[in-house]
Design an enzyme around this catalytic site. Sequence first.
Site, short mmCIF file in Angstrom:
data_model
loop_
_atom_site.label_atom_id
_atom_site.label_comp_id
_atom_site.label_asym_id
_atom_site.label_seq_id
_atom_site.Cartn_x
_atom_site.Cartn_y
_atom_site.Cartn_z
N ASP A 50 0.69 14.68 9.18
CA ASP A 50 0.97 14.08 7.84
C ASP A 50 2.19 13.33 7.73
O ASP A 50 3.24 13.80 8.05
CB ASP A 50 1.30 15.65 7.03
N ALA A 119 -4.01 -4.39 -6.95
CA ALA A 119 -4.47 -5.01 -8.28
C ALA A 119 -4.20 -4.14 -9.42
O ALA A 119 -3.74 -4.58 -10.46
CB ALA A 119 -5.71 -5.72 -8.33
N CYS A 120 -3.92 -2.72 -9.04
CA CYS A 120 -3.60 -1.91 -10.24
C CYS A 120 -2.13 -2.01 -10.70
O CYS A 120 -1.89 -1.42 -11.56
CB CYS A 120 -3.81 -0.60 -9.73
N TYR A 149 -0.92 5.65 -10.26
CA TYR A 149 -1.31 4.83 -8.93
C TYR A 149 -0.63 3.44 -8.92
O TYR A 149 0.02 2.93 -8.03
CB TYR A 149 -2.77 4.90 -8.78
N LYS A 192 -15.76 4.27 -4.96
CA LYS A 192 -15.72 3.20 -5.99
C LYS A 192 -17.00 2.55 -6.53
O LYS A 192 -17.90 3.00 -5.86
CB LYS A 192 -14.74 2.35 -5.62
N LYS A 200 -26.64 5.57 -6.62
CA LYS A 200 -27.27 5.79 -7.73
C LYS A 200 -28.56 5.11 -7.38
O LYS A 200 -29.68 5.49 -7.98
CB LYS A 200 -26.39 5.54 -8.79
N THR A 219 -15.09 -6.20 -16.52
CA THR A 219 -15.31 -7.11 -15.38
C THR A 219 -14.54 -6.81 -14.18
O THR A 219 -13.41 -6.38 -14.49
CB THR A 219 -14.96 -8.51 -15.89
N ARG A 220 -14.98 -6.99 -13.07
CA ARG A 220 -14.21 -6.77 -11.89
C ARG A 220 -14.60 -7.69 -10.87
O ARG A 220 -15.77 -8.33 -10.95
CB ARG A 220 -14.67 -5.37 -11.27
N ARG A 283 -10.59 -7.75 -14.92
CA ARG A 283 -9.88 -7.89 -13.95
C ARG A 283 -10.52 -8.79 -12.67
O ARG A 283 -11.67 -8.62 -12.44
CB ARG A 283 -9.41 -6.65 -13.17
P1 NAD Z 1 -8.62 5.69 2.30
O1 NAD Z 1 -8.47 6.73 1.03
O2 NAD Z 1 -10.00 5.46 2.48
O3 NAD Z 1 -7.62 5.68 3.10
C1 NAD Z 1 -6.20 6.14 3.16
C2 NAD Z 1 -6.03 6.89 4.31
O4 NAD Z 1 -4.69 7.55 4.07
C3 NAD Z 1 -6.94 8.28 4.23
O5 NAD Z 1 -7.56 8.18 5.46
C4 NAD Z 1 -6.22 9.40 4.04
O6 NAD Z 1 -6.55 10.63 4.85
C5 NAD Z 1 -4.55 8.89 4.68
N1 NAD Z 1 -3.72 9.75 4.21
C6 NAD Z 1 -3.40 10.06 2.72
N2 NAD Z 1 -2.45 10.87 2.96
C7 NAD Z 1 -1.71 10.76 4.05
C8 NAD Z 1 -0.69 11.60 4.81
N3 NAD Z 1 0.04 12.47 4.01
N4 NAD Z 1 -0.40 11.40 5.97
C9 NAD Z 1 -1.51 10.71 6.87
N5 NAD Z 1 -2.55 9.98 6.45
C10 NAD Z 1 -2.62 10.23 4.91
O7 NAD Z 1 -8.17 4.27 1.33
P2 NAD Z 1 -8.60 2.76 1.58
O8 NAD Z 1 -9.63 2.26 0.61
O9 NAD Z 1 -8.87 2.56 2.99
O10 NAD Z 1 -7.35 1.98 1.32
C11 NAD Z 1 -6.23 1.79 2.09
C12 NAD Z 1 -5.11 1.28 1.38
O11 NAD Z 1 -5.53 0.11 0.77
C13 NAD Z 1 -4.41 2.39 0.49
O12 NAD Z 1 -2.89 2.13 0.58
C14 NAD Z 1 -5.02 1.87 -0.79
O13 NAD Z 1 -4.12 2.24 -1.85
C15 NAD Z 1 -4.83 0.36 -0.80
N6 NAD Z 1 -6.14 -0.23 -1.59
C16 NAD Z 1 -7.23 -0.26 -1.51
C17 NAD Z 1 -8.01 -0.65 -2.41
C18 NAD Z 1 -9.52 -0.45 -2.24
O14 NAD Z 1 -10.27 -1.18 -2.90
N7 NAD Z 1 -10.14 0.02 -1.09
C19 NAD Z 1 -7.56 -1.71 -3.31
C20 NAD Z 1 -6.32 -1.71 -3.45
C21 NAD Z 1 -5.23 -1.16 -2.46
#
Ligand code: NAD
Length: 321
Positions: A50, A119-120, A149, A192, A200, A219-220, A283
């Site tokens: 963690d 982008a959020c 977030y 997502k 679906k 839009t996205r 967006r």
């Molecule tokens: P994801 O949720 O699949 O991966 C994030 C990982 O972080 C998970 O496997 C989770 O177990 C791990 N994690 C969370 N808390 C933890 C902790 N306390 N200790 C250790 N590990 C921990 O998400 P993702 O889609 O792979 O996204 C990766 C990054 O990109 C994130 O920071 C996300 O916010 C950012 N992001 C993703 C998107 C997208 O569309 N996927 C868009 C914008 C930003």
Amino acid sequence: MKKTLVLGAGGFIGSHLVKRLKSEGNWVRGVDLKFPRFAETHADDFAIGDLRDPAFVREIIDQRFDEVYQLAADMGGAGYIFTGENDANVMHNSATINLNVLDIAYKRNVKRIFYSSSACIYPEYNQLDPDNPKCSEDSAYPAAPDSEYGWEKLFSERLYLAYGRNHGMEPRIARYHNIFGPEGSWNDGKEKAPAAICRKVALAKGGDDIEIWGDGKQTRSFLYVDECLNGTTRLLRSSETGPFNIGSEEMVTINQLVDIVADIAGKKIGKHHISGPTGVRGRNSDNRLIEEKLGWSPSDSLRTGLEKTYGWIEQQVRANH
Ligand code: NAD
């Protein structure tokens, strides 16, 4: 051989990134609360733990890595981020991870660190018109993200920049826009729009309606994961700090997204619009800055990425039903 560290390596983008870094010949340590869900990790070393616990972070950042990618966050799709139910966890967990990682990386003399923002962070007031959203990097302020977030991401961007200014670190910050692809959440409440719609459609029979949150006119744009990795590694290895958008400029409505997936599946699918969390009205990525500074832009169409993703989700649906 470069030593690389991927935090969040059990997640969607992180597990793909580990594969990419291995295929380039690097030594990779992955870290996460869990192993990747859908395939064996390719990491040389994988630590489960963690990142909210500083003692654990000291254990895994035990040397000077050439490249650190910080992707770990408490996150999910609209059904996770926009309902309000997870706000305290999202803010506390992700901020704690970033505070720990950055400080311990600094004390271990790590210089180059990638941070995945989102982008959020962009203000809701620039994203009310679905046809003309504004998401240039310089439009982030005055800040008004539409989710907690987004606020945490903006805070952490500033934290990384401050460690750069005050402690000589070299942060590299990307704002990802809706990354999708195989081996991501598709049915656990964190999926997502692209994965949810593929699921679906895969479950529907030709002629069925599927449920869509909102009127579907929001839009996205969506970026395929391999393209995201190209942008990510290019940014980390550049002399630019960012933040940069890493996204696609191929903007579609959610209704159009459904039509593309239905076409790929070869099914006639109707849409039943229901109320649900939808986020901002419009967006789109704005790639002018990253194109100019890093020469990066996506090379494939949305449809190409969706074909690969739909194929994988259809297999999962078959295996699970
Ligand atoms: P994801 O949720 O699949 O991966 C994030 C990982 O972080 C998970 O496997 C989770 O177990 C791990 N994690 C969370 N808390 C933890 C902790 N306390 N200790 C250790 N590990 C921990 O998400 P993702 O889609 O792979 O996204 C990766 C990054 O990109 C994130 O920071 C996300 O916010 C950012 N992001 C993703 C998107 C997208 O569309 N996927 C868009 C914008 C930003």
